[in-house]
Write an enzyme that holds these catalytic residues in place. Structure first.
Site, short mmCIF file in Angstrom:
data_model
loop_
_atom_site.label_atom_id
_atom_site.label_comp_id
_atom_site.label_asym_id
_atom_site.label_seq_id
_atom_site.Cartn_x
_atom_site.Cartn_y
_atom_site.Cartn_z
N CYS A 1 0.80 -1.21 0.00
CA CYS A 1 0.00 0.00 0.00
C CYS A 1 0.84 1.26 0.00
O CYS A 1 2.01 1.23 0.34
CB CYS A 1 -0.88 0.05 1.24
N GLY B 1 0.58 0.04 -5.06
CA GLY B 1 -0.70 -0.68 -5.06
C GLY B 1 -1.56 -0.17 -6.19
O GLY B 1 -1.75 1.03 -6.32
N ASN C 1 -0.36 1.50 5.67
CA ASN C 1 0.59 0.74 4.87
C ASN C 1 1.34 -0.17 5.83
O ASN C 1 1.92 0.32 6.80
CB ASN C 1 1.55 1.67 4.13
N GLY C 2 1.35 -1.45 5.52
CA GLY C 2 2.03 -2.41 6.38
C GLY C 2 1.13 -3.59 6.59
O GLY C 2 0.17 -3.80 5.85
N TYR D 1 13.45 -3.27 -4.35
CA TYR D 1 12.38 -3.34 -5.35
C TYR D 1 11.24 -2.35 -5.14
O TYR D 1 10.75 -1.75 -6.09
CB TYR D 1 11.79 -4.75 -5.35
P1 AMP Z 1 8.68 -13.98 -10.05
O1 AMP Z 1 8.25 -14.23 -11.44
O2 AMP Z 1 7.64 -14.39 -9.06
O3 AMP Z 1 10.02 -14.55 -9.72
O4 AMP Z 1 8.75 -12.42 -9.91
C1 AMP Z 1 9.94 -11.75 -9.84
C2 AMP Z 1 9.73 -10.35 -10.31
O5 AMP Z 1 8.66 -9.74 -9.61
C3 AMP Z 1 10.98 -9.55 -10.06
O6 AMP Z 1 11.44 -9.18 -11.33
C4 AMP Z 1 10.53 -8.35 -9.28
O7 AMP Z 1 10.80 -7.21 -10.04
C5 AMP Z 1 9.07 -8.50 -9.09
N1 AMP Z 1 8.69 -8.51 -7.66
C6 AMP Z 1 9.41 -8.90 -6.61
N2 AMP Z 1 8.69 -8.81 -5.46
C7 AMP Z 1 7.50 -8.31 -5.81
C8 AMP Z 1 6.32 -7.96 -5.09
N3 AMP Z 1 6.22 -8.13 -3.79
N4 AMP Z 1 5.28 -7.44 -5.79
C9 AMP Z 1 5.37 -7.28 -7.10
N5 AMP Z 1 6.43 -7.62 -7.83
C10 AMP Z 1 7.49 -8.13 -7.20
#
Ligand code: AMP
Length: 496
Positions: free
Chosen positions: A27, A53, A128-129, A268
């Protein structure tokens, strides 16, 4: 849907569906007081926080003691673009929220800010949290007669506030916060006060800004920049800030605790143009890339980021490795973050919707691919295949964070542990699964060095790094050892 809340008749949302929504969420929060056009500024601030979000947004504005709210599914730019909506939210104070949530049917009643009428008057709340004892508290509150309107953990705080006693809203808030565990950056609005709170560990960010004398609170500084507001300072962990008229008061009502800001915000989550906890996110990400190049060099011709999240780290990697940086993958910007797509099926499709190989850059090249993290592994697997099909002769994957082995219980949406690629597989196995010639992750110490620490001190880690280490800095009352998640999904059955 715009709802006139008057002095607090509560939301008129229908009660759609009866399946439990998810508890944890990503969030962004925003608040402003002492300005004209508070709702318009809030919409802009939320737009800047959209990366935190993307599935719903809400604003509550206050005008002459009357609270009004508008909440919409989807992006801020869609839900708040009609000028009539902002015109319908007059007043000099407002708070807002952008959120991630899951199923359509249950979402509307969970859109924040939440609003309730208390004995002391109306109060709107945006969070947020993620709380780690919300389920236990909710069970108790329901036993005591509370009627919950949503399935968000945040609503627990509303009921605690109602029952907490105390002579004023601040005392009630502080008493209520003393009962909760987990991570929270909050903004709240009463008929007189704009309140900002950060949990004692400061897990999630919250900054204080100034817009021509108006007090602004926002998850990140990028939300100040969009308004032309100046950055005053971060709200410090454990601080409660209260803006009322011309006064701005700071309280530190909690036991002092060791700061444990979320290190994944640097990896990230936060926007690269934000400054969080005094550090520029872009600089931190570039430093992460340089560390990675030093720790895990690769014999290659070009460095290619997985856009957008891998870009700053790839720039840092290329600079440190003295390799050329190339846009070998082009991102379509008109789709949301892959990970935020609500179903597995769409998530798989999402990678293809979002990324395409740039053949002219990749053909005949030995490529270092840089991404910020591997979560489920879906993205990497598809991207590697795409890069090979485009003619790359070798693919070396470098990940700008350590292997993610544990779920986040503090507000970053991560899947349950069993679905995390690195919880189930060694680095060598992951390399085989995603089909690379070599794979390396940044070390924990490397990550700490990149954000300005000498390394990770295991006895007193300077950050919350639970997603990489399993070292959770708060109690996890709701944790269910069997499923490895917080007990949350069966909330409504419990509340039944
Ligand atoms: P995955 O396909 O599940 O390994 O997603 C990895 C990708 O998702 C990475 O390239 C990150 O940029 C992105 N990512 C990592 N953590 C999150 C998150 N909590 N929410 C959205 N995207 C994420």
């Amino acid at each position: 849907m715009t709802t006139d809340l008057g002095h607090g008749q509560g939301f008129s949302d229908p009660w759609p569906g009866d399946e439990a929504d998810r508890f944890g969420e990503e969030c962004g929060v925003f608040g402003i007081t002492g300005s004209r056009d508070a709702a318009a500024f809030t919409a802009l601030g939320l737009h800047a926080l959209q990366h935190r979000g993307q599935e719903a947004a809400g604003i509550v504005a206050l005008d002459d003691g009357v609270f009004r709210s508008h909440k919409a599914l989807g992006l801020v730019g869609d839900g708040f673009s009609d000028p009539a909506i902002i015109d319908g939210l007059p007043g000099g104070s407002a708070i807002g929220h952008v959120r991630y949530a899951t199923t359509g049917a249950t979402m509307t009643r969970n859109i924040q800010p939440l609003f309730a009428e208390f004995v002391f008057g109306g109060l709107a709340l945006a969070h947020n949290g993620n709380l780690t004892n919300a389920h236990a508290l909710r069970d108790r509150l329901v036993d005591e007669g509370s009627l919950f309107q949503s399935t968000t953990d945040t609503e627990v705080l509303v009921h605690l506030l109602a029952r907490s006693g105390g002579t004023n809203v601040l005392e009630r808030l502080i008493r209520s916060l003393a009962e909760i565990e987990g991570a929270y950056s909050l903004v709240a609005l009463t008929a007189k006060k704009l309140i900002g709170v950060r949990d004692p560990l400061g897990v999630r960010p919250l900054v204080l800004g100034d817009l021509d004398g108006a007090v602004v609170l926002a998850s990140e500084t990028c939300a100040l920049d969009i308004l032309g507001a100046s950055y005053v300072r971060d709200v410090v962990p454990g601080e409660v800030i209260v803006a009322e008229g011309d006064s701005l008061q700071s309280y530190k009502p909690f036991e002092p605790a060791e700061r444990r800001f979320c290190i994944f915000e640097y990896v990230y989550f936060a926007r690269p143009d934000s400054v969080v906890e005094g550090k520029g996110v872009y600089e931190a990400r570039k430093a992460i890339g340089s560390e990675l190049a030093r720790e895990a060099p690769a014999a290659a011709d070009i460095v290619v980021p997985v856009p957008d999240s891998g870009v700053p780290a790839a720039i840092g990697f290329a600079e440190a490795a003295n390799l050329s940086f190339d846009l070998g993958i082009i991102r379509n910007h008109y789709v949301g973050r892959t990970f935020i797509e609500p179903t597995d099926q769409i998530r798989h499709l999402g990678v293809k919707l979002k990324h395409n190989a740039n053949r002219s850059a990749l053909r005949g090249k030995r490529v270092v691919l840089v991404d910020d993290s591997i979560v489920r592994g879906t993205t990497s697997t598809k991207i590697v295949q795409m890069v090979r099909e485009a003619g790359a002769t070798e693919v070396h994957m470098r990940i700008a964070s350590p292997p993610m082995t544990h779920s986040c219980f503090y507000g970053v949406d991560t899947p349950e542990r069993s679905k995390l690629m690195a919880a189930r597989n060694s680095v060598a196995e992951i390399g085989d699964i995603i089909g690379v010639d070599s794979l390396a992750f940044l070390s924990m110490d490397g990550l700490y060095r990149a954000v300005g620490e000498p390394g990770r001190d295991a006895r007193r880690p300077a950050y919350c790094d639970a997603c990489f280490t399993g070292s959770y800095p708060t109690s996890l009352t709701d944790h269910d050892a069997e499923s490895g998640t917080l007990r949350a999904r069966s909330l409504l059955e419990h509340a039944g």
